[in-house]
Scaffold this active site. Sequence first.
Site: not given
Ligand code: BGC
Length: 750
Positions: A288
Amino acid sequence: MKRQQMHGLAMALMLTTALPAAAAHAQAATATSAKPWMNPKLNADQRADLIVAQMTQDEKLTLVFGYFGSNQEKPKFTPSPEARMGSAGYIPGIPRLGVPPQWETDAGVGVATQRESSDPYLERTSLPSGIATAATWNPELAYKGGAMIGSEARDSGFNVMLAGGVNLAREPRNGRNFEYGGEDPLLAGRMVGAQIRGIQSNNTISTIKHWALNGQETGRMTVSSNIGDAAARQSDFLAFEFAIENASPGSVMCAYNRINSTYACENDYLLNEVLKKDWAYTGYVMSDWGGTHSTAKAANAGLDQESAYTFDKQPYFGAPLKAALADGSVSQARLDDMARRITRSMFAHGLFDHPVSKKPIDFTAHAKVTQADAEEAIVLLKNDGGVLPLTRTARTIAVIGSHADVGVLSGGGSSQVFPIGGMAVKGLGPKGFPGPIVYHPNSPLKALQARNPGARITYSDGSDPAAAAKLAADSDVVIVFAHQWAAESQDYSLTLADNQDALIDAVGAANPRTVVVLQTGGPVLMPWLSKVGAVVEAWFSGTNGGEAIARVLTGEVNPSGRLPITFPASADQLPRRTIDCDPAKPDDFCDVDYDIEGAAVGYKWFDQKGHAPLFAFGHGLSYSTFGYSDLKTSVAGGALTVSFKVTNTGKVAGKDVPQVYVGPKANAGWEAPRRLAGFKKVDLAPGASTTVSLTVDPRLLATFDSKAKTWNIAGGAYEVSLGASSRDLGAKAEVTVAAAKLPVSYDAPK
Ligand code: BGC
């Protein structure tokens, strides 16, 4: 121009400029012999082996290191011109070998735009939120919605979609429950799995996320979700396991949080042991955004790709990984495995054979797809005295609150899809992430007016409860829209914000023919419940939510949504009265003890404790009535099959969701008296019947033995219950099941 017409035109151009067939064939053969991995007749494993064998060390390192796709102020970062501006991520390709770039976009309801970007938002179709799609209990709809947003992603130039949120709703106040599939592993796994399959039907990779136990937003970057192995495998892991078997997502996104004190993205148990060894997962693990914390530890634990490295404290997989390979703390075999897993998924999901290109999108057709989802997602929670559906005898209708004159609310954060036609209300919510608060410009009021041309519909914004109550008293029917905005990075209270309880109370007291339409990402308390005639949970309903709500309120659509999450009567009924960790200290390490409830998530906890929920898991009313009969069970080859008849006993056509729950008669060490073991959405004309037959996944009859690594079914008597919710169980049957053990690698038959 419609997509079909585009297709025709492209074909015609191709034909007129085409080489003679023999020459084209010879050219393709030369290309394939120079790049044998481009031969589509080989399988993804063979193709990945061939291409990785040709890669230089730096090329392999390129594949495992991700960039953000948008401008960033802190740290100062401007993405490569080749990235899709405003997107979540970008991994350069390897032109020499024909490896395309990976263009990544969020998320589960459609093509999102990052707020850091100074570029204009992409305006795209939004599905209703994930929890809403789960509330349809209709995997076919989830598939269609996935196929639609996957096609928008591809036609917007993306080949990786960061969708597939399937974290179980352990904490009803979790600010991201709206992105997920509810509290039950079977329902969540099926619904989210179907959506991922739909997305990937577009030659696009979808993730499944956030692996794992990412159960709350408070302290989300530091919290440790502490839980025993068996409990995790029987709950949160099982939701992932079902969805992965169902959909083969190309990538798994590891979560921000720690699990039993170790960060998810450097957790050997989670990534290597459970995912890659026990489940034999063949795709790749991406972190993530901000979820990578080390180089050798993460790589050796099974992380295959560091995403958008600027979100991490430092780059971990670029130069530091090269150094770790040189000093032997990460083996060459591990890097080869990382590159192999990434390219394998890219081959398996069509990224090599079907290069992306931007194309026009048929938003009109897509609006119908999202509307169908929103309509089936709406849950009629209460309907006393036939307040709903609205009849044409209502001459004066009051519509109150939540900007229902102009639009419908959506959930915030990285998954935010920006509306076609712009935001219905501007300037709401936080200036930075996870704001703004976005209303899709699809007005429930206008949709109601169009269906009741003779009625006088008056809108009040609800800011003055006394004035709203006066309007309510002067109206035949009142529709109060209440909302609880939910967004990534923050949890919320079960109590409606902004004095909305007082508003509903005042309006309900003034006119009992009051209908409350909730727009929330999960449960809320309803202290005013006895004062209102009807309550409808509309969730965050997406691009065409206003139309969907109006169609359900007026009876054009018979409601058929069922709760995928328990609505508690009070926070005292929950495993944790308050949320652990301090929102004011997001960097402090803190712990949440999931062993309190173990695998007894949601209704299972309520059943175990004997708590009476406000509205039970699986609950939802209809404008019709349904009867169940002929419940039969059989066990063949170790598999339990349950069959029964469903009849529409009412006067209008409608859809119903009969649910089968199973539990052991004697204590078999289960976390709760019963588990959801099967369900089916059926569509029946008045008076019509259908017979449903469901086979129960044997893991739902078993407990997990962590030492032996087997799913153990205790032999003996089990009770099979058929009903309309986890608390509305009618017919019961007893069945004897033989003792059995299944391997940890057990997969549902395809
Ligand atoms: C989130 C993810 C997301 C990623 C990219 C993160 O803050 O937890 O779910 O896909 O950002 O934007």
